[in-house]
Design a protein around this motif. Structure first.
Motif, short mmCIF file in Angstrom:
data_model
loop_
_atom_site.label_atom_id
_atom_site.label_comp_id
_atom_site.label_asym_id
_atom_site.label_seq_id
_atom_site.Cartn_x
_atom_site.Cartn_y
_atom_site.Cartn_z
N ASP A 1 9.38 -5.00 9.29
CA ASP A 1 7.99 -5.29 9.69
C ASP A 1 7.32 -4.05 10.27
OD1 ASP A 1 8.36 -7.92 8.91
OD2 ASP A 1 8.63 -8.68 10.95
N PHE A 2 8.05 -3.34 11.13
CA PHE A 2 7.48 -2.15 11.75
C PHE A 2 7.26 -1.05 10.72
CE2 PHE A 2 7.60 1.77 14.26
CZ PHE A 2 6.59 1.49 15.16
N LEU A 3 8.18 -0.92 9.79
CA LEU A 3 8.01 0.06 8.73
C LEU A 3 6.75 -0.23 7.92
CD1 LEU A 3 9.07 2.51 7.20
CD2 LEU A 3 10.52 0.97 5.89
N SER A 4 6.50 -1.50 7.66
CA SER A 4 5.27 -1.87 6.96
C SER A 4 4.03 -1.46 7.75
CB SER A 4 5.24 -3.39 6.71
OG SER A 4 6.27 -3.75 5.84
N LEU A 5 4.08 -1.66 9.06
CA LEU A 5 2.97 -1.26 9.92
C LEU A 5 2.74 0.26 9.82
CD1 LEU A 5 1.98 -2.52 13.32
CD2 LEU A 5 2.50 -0.11 13.17
N VAL A 6 3.83 1.02 9.84
CA VAL A 6 3.72 2.48 9.74
C VAL A 6 3.15 2.88 8.39
CG1 VAL A 6 5.02 4.65 9.72
CG2 VAL A 6 5.55 2.89 11.43
N PRO B 1 -1.09 8.38 8.85
CA PRO B 1 -0.61 9.09 10.03
C PRO B 1 -1.46 8.89 11.29
CG PRO B 1 -1.84 10.61 8.68
CD PRO B 1 -1.83 9.27 7.96
N ASP B 2 -2.69 8.46 11.17
CA ASP B 2 -3.54 8.48 12.37
C ASP B 2 -4.48 7.29 12.50
OD1 ASP B 2 -5.27 9.07 10.34
OD2 ASP B 2 -5.74 11.09 11.03
N ASP B 3 -4.07 6.14 11.97
CA ASP B 3 -4.92 4.95 12.04
C ASP B 3 -4.19 3.77 12.68
OD1 ASP B 3 -7.26 3.47 11.62
OD2 ASP B 3 -6.53 2.70 9.71
N PHE B 4 -3.35 4.07 13.65
CA PHE B 4 -2.61 3.00 14.32
C PHE B 4 -3.56 2.19 15.19
CE2 PHE B 4 0.67 6.12 13.39
CZ PHE B 4 1.65 5.33 12.82
N PRO B 5 -3.38 0.87 15.19
CA PRO B 5 -4.27 0.03 16.02
C PRO B 5 -4.01 0.28 17.50
CG PRO B 5 -2.50 -1.29 15.07
CD PRO B 5 -2.38 0.08 14.48
N GLU B 6 -5.07 0.23 18.27
CA GLU B 6 -4.93 0.35 19.72
C GLU B 6 -4.70 -1.05 20.28
OE1 GLU B 6 -7.37 2.04 23.53
OE2 GLU B 6 -7.57 3.04 21.61
N ILE C 1 0.16 10.46 0.91
CA ILE C 1 0.72 9.73 -0.22
C ILE C 1 2.24 9.91 -0.27
CG2 ILE C 1 0.80 9.58 -2.75
CD1 ILE C 1 -2.24 10.25 -2.67
N GLN C 2 2.70 11.15 -0.17
CA GLN C 2 4.15 11.39 -0.18
C GLN C 2 4.82 10.78 1.05
OE1 GLN C 2 6.44 12.60 -2.44
NE2 GLN C 2 4.65 12.33 -3.76
N GLY C 3 4.14 10.81 2.19
CA GLY C 3 4.67 10.17 3.38
C GLY C 3 4.90 8.70 3.15
N ARG C 4 3.92 8.04 2.55
CA ARG C 4 4.06 6.60 2.26
C ARG C 4 5.16 6.34 1.23
NH1 ARG C 4 -1.53 6.97 3.22
NH2 ARG C 4 -2.13 5.61 4.94
N ILE C 5 5.23 7.18 0.21
CA ILE C 5 6.26 7.02 -0.82
C ILE C 5 7.65 7.11 -0.20
CG2 ILE C 5 7.32 8.12 -2.83
CD1 ILE C 5 4.40 8.74 -3.77
N HIS C 6 7.84 8.09 0.66
CA HIS C 6 9.15 8.23 1.32
C HIS C 6 9.43 7.03 2.20
CE1 HIS C 6 10.04 12.18 -0.20
NE2 HIS C 6 8.95 12.70 0.33
N CYS C 7 8.44 6.59 2.96
CA CYS C 7 8.64 5.41 3.83
C CYS C 7 8.99 4.19 2.99
CB CYS C 7 7.39 5.13 4.66
SG CYS C 7 7.22 6.16 6.12
N MET C 8 8.29 4.03 1.90
CA MET C 8 8.54 2.86 1.06
C MET C 8 9.94 2.92 0.45
SD MET C 8 4.76 2.38 -0.57
CE MET C 8 5.23 1.17 -1.77
N SER C 9 10.41 4.11 0.14
CA SER C 9 11.75 4.22 -0.44
C SER C 9 12.83 3.89 0.59
CB SER C 9 11.99 5.61 -1.03
OG SER C 9 12.11 6.58 -0.01
N SER C 10 12.50 3.98 1.87
CA SER C 10 13.49 3.64 2.90
C SER C 10 13.64 2.13 3.06
CB SER C 10 13.11 4.27 4.24
OG SER C 10 11.98 3.64 4.79
#
Length: 94
Positions: A12-17, A22-27, A83-92
């Protein structure tokens, strides 16, 4: 604050990330300013989740692989390649 307690909350947390890095986390109004999520805190929490996952599965090899993927994702985010950041996260998630 700990966001990750087990494998389900790690996913769940990985999905949030993936959605907010990189810079649109909810406050969150219930968190202090120094507790709000940012890229560094989010990845620290992901690593905490990997540690929890490894201890429950006793798999150092899996933890090492996941940490390497997170290293690649964080590096991509830091260099501006969302995009690459998301791709790597999704592969995890696999």
């Amino acid at each position: 604050m700990s966001w990750v307690r087990d494998s389900k909350t790690l996913k769940d947390f990985l999905s949030l990330v993936i959605v907010h890095a990189p810079d649109d986390f909810p406050e969150e109004n219930y968190l202090k300013a120094d507790e709000q999520l940012n890229l560094e805190r989010a990845f620290a929490e992901l690593r905490n989740g990997v540690t929890i996952l490894a201890s429950s599965n006793s798999s150092i090899e899996v933890a090492s692989k996941l940490n390497a993927i997170l290293d690649q994702a964080l590096l991509a985010y830091r260099s501006g390649d969302d995009i690459q950041g998301r791709i790597h996260c999704m592969s995890s998630r696999k």
